[in-house]
Design a protein around this motif. Structure first.
Motif, PDB file in Angstrom:
ATOM      1  N   MET A 150       0.520  -0.813   0.126  1.00  0.00           N
ATOM      2  CA  MET A 150       0.108   0.284   0.154  1.00  0.00           C
ATOM      3  C   MET A 150       1.071   1.343   0.366  1.00  0.00           C
ATOM      4  SD  MET A 150      -2.890   0.956   2.930  1.00  0.00           S
ATOM      5  CE  MET A 150      -2.930  -0.246   2.835  1.00  0.00           C
ATOM      6  N   SER A 151       0.892   1.935  -0.728  1.00  0.00           N
ATOM      7  CA  SER A 151       1.504   3.397  -1.095  1.00  0.00           C
ATOM      8  C   SER A 151       1.319   4.494  -0.280  1.00  0.00           C
ATOM      9  CB  SER A 151       1.355   4.612  -2.204  1.00  0.00           C
ATOM     10  OG  SER A 151      -0.561   4.560  -2.637  1.00  0.00           O
ATOM     11  N   THR A 152       1.797   4.998   0.392  1.00  0.00           N
ATOM     12  CA  THR A 152       1.518   6.477   1.457  1.00  0.00           C
ATOM     13  C   THR A 152       0.875   7.179   0.978  1.00  0.00           C
ATOM     14  OG1 THR A 152       3.859   6.510   1.826  1.00  0.00           O
ATOM     15  CG2 THR A 152       2.858   8.019   2.288  1.00  0.00           C
ATOM     16  N   HIS A 153       0.054   7.264  -0.499  1.00  0.00           N
ATOM     17  CA  HIS A 153      -1.046   7.877  -0.679  1.00  0.00           C
ATOM     18  C   HIS A 153      -2.703   7.493   0.187  1.00  0.00           C
ATOM     19  CE1 HIS A 153      -4.285   9.539  -3.195  1.00  0.00           C
ATOM     20  NE2 HIS A 153      -3.421  10.963  -3.223  1.00  0.00           N
ATOM     21  N   GLU A 154      -2.161   5.963  -0.704  1.00  0.00           N
ATOM     22  CA  GLU A 154      -3.124   4.682   0.082  1.00  0.00           C
ATOM     23  C   GLU A 154      -3.466   4.812   1.413  1.00  0.00           C
ATOM     24  OE1 GLU A 154      -3.860   1.889  -4.044  1.00  0.00           O
ATOM     25  OE2 GLU A 154      -1.811   1.393  -2.278  1.00  0.00           O
ATOM     26  N   SER A 213     -12.008  17.678   7.979  1.00  0.00           N
ATOM     27  CA  SER A 213     -12.440  16.496   7.259  1.00  0.00           C
ATOM     28  C   SER A 213     -12.997  16.302   6.412  1.00  0.00           C
ATOM     29  CB  SER A 213     -11.768  15.781   8.507  1.00  0.00           C
ATOM     30  OG  SER A 213     -10.779  15.637   8.792  1.00  0.00           O
ATOM     31  N   TYR A 214     -14.452  17.524   6.679  1.00  0.00           N
ATOM     32  CA  TYR A 214     -15.263  17.068   5.979  1.00  0.00           C
ATOM     33  C   TYR A 214     -15.222  16.654   4.719  1.00  0.00           C
ATOM     34  CZ  TYR A 214     -16.874  21.716   4.798  1.00  0.00           C
ATOM     35  OH  TYR A 214     -16.651  22.717   4.856  1.00  0.00           O
ATOM     36  N   ASP A 215     -14.348  17.948   4.290  1.00  0.00           N
ATOM     37  CA  ASP A 215     -14.305  18.186   2.552  1.00  0.00           C
ATOM     38  C   ASP A 215     -12.451  18.310   2.150  1.00  0.00           C
ATOM     39  OD1 ASP A 215     -14.551  18.991   0.529  1.00  0.00           O
ATOM     40  OD2 ASP A 215     -14.314  21.269   0.971  1.00  0.00           O
ATOM     41  N   LEU A 216     -12.008  17.072   2.589  1.00  0.00           N
ATOM     42  CA  LEU A 216     -10.575  17.021   1.983  1.00  0.00           C
ATOM     43  C   LEU A 216     -10.312  17.160   1.000  1.00  0.00           C
ATOM     44  CD1 LEU A 216     -10.570  13.341   3.740  1.00  0.00           C
ATOM     45  CD2 LEU A 216      -9.823  15.305   4.259  1.00  0.00           C
ATOM     46  N   PRO A 217      -9.122  17.937   0.609  1.00  0.00           N
ATOM     47  CA  PRO A 217      -8.489  18.264  -0.267  1.00  0.00           C
ATOM     48  C   PRO A 217      -8.401  16.866  -1.840  1.00  0.00           C
ATOM     49  CG  PRO A 217      -7.296  18.685   1.617  1.00  0.00           C
ATOM     50  CD  PRO A 217      -8.401  18.479   1.769  1.00  0.00           C
ATOM     51  N   LEU A 218      -8.644  18.021  -2.888  1.00  0.00           N
ATOM     52  CA  LEU A 218      -8.541  16.665  -3.878  1.00  0.00           C
ATOM     53  C   LEU A 218      -8.130  15.961  -3.898  1.00  0.00           C
ATOM     54  CD1 LEU A 218     -10.892  16.341  -6.927  1.00  0.00           C
ATOM     55  CD2 LEU A 218      -9.432  17.154  -7.826  1.00  0.00           C
ATOM     56  N   ARG A 219      -6.694  15.361  -3.893  1.00  0.00           N
ATOM     57  CA  ARG A 219      -5.512  14.786  -3.422  1.00  0.00           C
ATOM     58  C   ARG A 219      -5.461  13.692  -2.399  1.00  0.00           C
ATOM     59  NH1 ARG A 219      -3.448  19.599  -0.744  1.00  0.00           N
ATOM     60  NH2 ARG A 219      -2.051  18.536   0.896  1.00  0.00           N
ATOM     61  N   TYR A 220      -6.581  13.686  -1.639  1.00  0.00           N
ATOM     62  CA  TYR A 220      -6.924  12.315  -0.671  1.00  0.00           C
ATOM     63  C   TYR A 220      -7.723  12.159  -1.481  1.00  0.00           C
ATOM     64  CZ  TYR A 220      -3.185  14.403   2.076  1.00  0.00           C
ATOM     65  OH  TYR A 220      -1.828  14.692   1.604  1.00  0.00           O
ATOM     66  N   LYS A 221      -8.926  12.279  -2.017  1.00  0.00           N
ATOM     67  CA  LYS A 221     -10.064  11.501  -2.530  1.00  0.00           C
ATOM     68  C   LYS A 221      -9.893  10.774  -3.620  1.00  0.00           C
ATOM     69  CE  LYS A 221     -12.939  16.007  -0.821  1.00  0.00           C
ATOM     70  NZ  LYS A 221     -14.027  16.351  -1.254  1.00  0.00           N
ATOM     71  N   THR A 222      -8.788  11.249  -4.345  1.00  0.00           N
ATOM     72  CA  THR A 222      -8.544  10.178  -5.281  1.00  0.00           C
ATOM     73  C   THR A 222      -8.510   9.330  -5.687  1.00  0.00           C
ATOM     74  OG1 THR A 222      -5.770  10.392  -5.358  1.00  0.00           O
ATOM     75  CG2 THR A 222      -7.663  12.015  -7.346  1.00  0.00           C
ATOM     76  N   ALA A 223      -7.924   7.986  -4.149  1.00  0.00           N
ATOM     77  CA  ALA A 223      -8.254   7.087  -4.762  1.00  0.00           C
ATOM     78  C   ALA A 223      -9.098   6.167  -3.497  1.00  0.00           C
ATOM     79  CB  ALA A 223      -6.754   6.091  -3.028  1.00  0.00           C
ATOM     80  N   ARG A 224     -10.395   6.752  -3.124  1.00  0.00           N
ATOM     81  CA  ARG A 224     -11.843   6.137  -3.030  1.00  0.00           C
ATOM     82  C   ARG A 224     -12.542   5.989  -4.273  1.00  0.00           C
ATOM     83  NH1 ARG A 224     -14.097  11.309   0.863  1.00  0.00           N
ATOM     84  NH2 ARG A 224     -12.960  10.772   2.690  1.00  0.00           N
ATOM     85  N   LYS A 225     -13.132   4.667  -3.727  1.00  0.00           N
ATOM     86  CA  LYS A 225     -13.555   3.870  -4.834  1.00  0.00           C
ATOM     87  C   LYS A 225     -13.320   4.096  -7.115  1.00  0.00           C
ATOM     88  CE  LYS A 225     -18.934   3.580  -4.219  1.00  0.00           C
ATOM     89  NZ  LYS A 225     -18.610   2.055  -3.600  1.00  0.00           N
ATOM     90  N   ALA A 226     -11.852   3.771  -6.496  1.00  0.00           N
ATOM     91  CA  ALA A 226     -11.226   4.860  -8.108  1.00  0.00           C
ATOM     92  C   ALA A 226     -11.845   4.330  -8.749  1.00  0.00           C
ATOM     93  CB  ALA A 226      -9.720   4.103  -7.749  1.00  0.00           C
ATOM     94  N   ASP A 227     -12.491   2.146  -9.082  1.00  0.00           N
ATOM     95  CA  ASP A 227     -13.162   1.812 -10.108  1.00  0.00           C
ATOM     96  C   ASP A 227     -13.852   2.316  -9.945  1.00  0.00           C
ATOM     97  OD1 ASP A 227     -10.397  -0.187 -10.117  1.00  0.00           O
ATOM     98  OD2 ASP A 227     -10.891  -1.640  -8.942  1.00  0.00           O
ATOM     99  N   GLU A 228     -14.952   2.243  -9.285  1.00  0.00           N
ATOM    100  CA  GLU A 228     -16.204   2.654 -10.056  1.00  0.00           C
ATOM    101  C   GLU A 228     -15.773   4.078  -9.809  1.00  0.00           C
ATOM    102  OE1 GLU A 228     -15.030   1.298  -7.161  1.00  0.00           O
ATOM    103  OE2 GLU A 228     -16.276   0.302  -6.118  1.00  0.00           O
ATOM    104  N   LYS A 229     -15.563   4.728  -9.696  1.00  0.00           N
ATOM    105  CA  LYS A 229     -15.094   6.591 -10.256  1.00  0.00           C
ATOM    106  C   LYS A 229     -14.422   6.249 -11.947  1.00  0.00           C
ATOM    107  CE  LYS A 229     -14.430   8.580  -6.317  1.00  0.00           C
ATOM    108  NZ  LYS A 229     -14.117   9.668  -5.464  1.00  0.00           N
TER     109      LYS A 229
END
Length: 261
Positions: A1-5, A62-78
């Motif tokens: 798992m990467s640091t970003h993940e 934390s309710y509105d995280l920066p875009l760079r921390y949202k990219t891994a959420r449900k990536a396949d679905e997106k």
């Protein structure tokens, strides 16, 4: 798992629980407590959480995280959602795209779609966006005419908002508006956490012939602070297979073409 993940999963867990202990996080991530402590220290340095003795608690952003921390959420679905939404756009269309992880994927799908990329020396598509990251990616595509609204940049979403963005959008005519949102509620409609983003997105929706909302299933049945548009204004909702049947039925009953991909 990467640091970003790891960081993304830590912030997700904090968003759900409000607080997390080092041992709990280590078990969740499958890493050592020392690694978790280093991650928490770095995220605290970025003011994305508050360190406590033995763990961390939710920070105000934390309710509105920066875009760079949202990219891994449900990536396949997106990616599936983006592919399906991009397929709805015909050659020559004028498309509005707001900011967000899913709309960024839509922009990539449109930019690399074979039938559009083959149009050498001509404009196959016009993209109007208030997202500086999307404009940056599309500017190098010679077959895409990229129009940027202007406005004040929000560091969380890379979106340009404010009176300038809204004024520009009100003077344009769009064939489609493809909008990423924070929430879709059958009664309240599509909404965003930030009122400035919602205002620009609303202007985009009002200028479009068809409104396509792209939102993974975690956004459905949720409410956010500022409304972008009511449900009857949404022509198509592209979401994933985990969308609850009752919510799909409620939205379909109001005339929305719901596509679960």
């Amino acid at each position: 798992m990467s640091t970003h993940e790891r960081w993304t999963r830590l912030l997700d867990a904090l968003g759900e629980r409000g607080r997390i202990e080092v041992g709990e996080a280590a078990e969740l991530l499958g890493v050592s407590p020392a690694t978790v402590r280093r991650d928490l220290e770095e995220l605290a340095r970025q003011q994305l959480l508050t360190r406590t003795r033995g763990g961390a608690v939710l920070s105000g952003v934390s309710y509105d995280l920066p875009l760079r921390y949202k990219t891994a959420r449900k990536a396949d679905e997106k990616q599936r959602i983006a592919r399906a939404a991009a397929a709805l756009v015909p050659h020559g269309a004028v498309v509005g795209l707001n900011g967000g992880t899913t709309t960024s994927e839509v922009a990539r799908e449109l930019a690399t779609r074979a039938d559009l990329a083959e149009q050498v020396g001509s404009t196959a598509l016009t993209i109007v966006t208030n997202a500086v990251n999307i404009a940056n990616e599309l500017a190098v595509r010679p077959h895409v005419k990229t129009v940027v609204t202007g406005g004040v940049a929000r560091p969380h979403s890379y979106e340009l908002t404010g009176p300038i963005a809204t004024a520009v959008l009100q003077e344009l005519s769009l064939d489609f508006a493809i909008l990423g949102v924070n929430a879709v509620d059958p009664r309240f409609g599509a909404a965003a956490h930030d009122e400035g983003e919602a205002s620009a997105n609303r202007a985009m929706a009002e200028r479009a012939g068809r409104v396509i909302v792209v939102a993974d299933s975690t956004k459905l049945g949720q409410r956010a602070f500022a409304r972008v548009c009511t449900v009857p204004k949404i022509h198509v909702l592209v979401t994933d297979h985990d969308a609850p049947d009752d919510l799909v039925e409620q939205l379909s009953g109001q005339g929305v073409d719901v596509r679960c991909v």
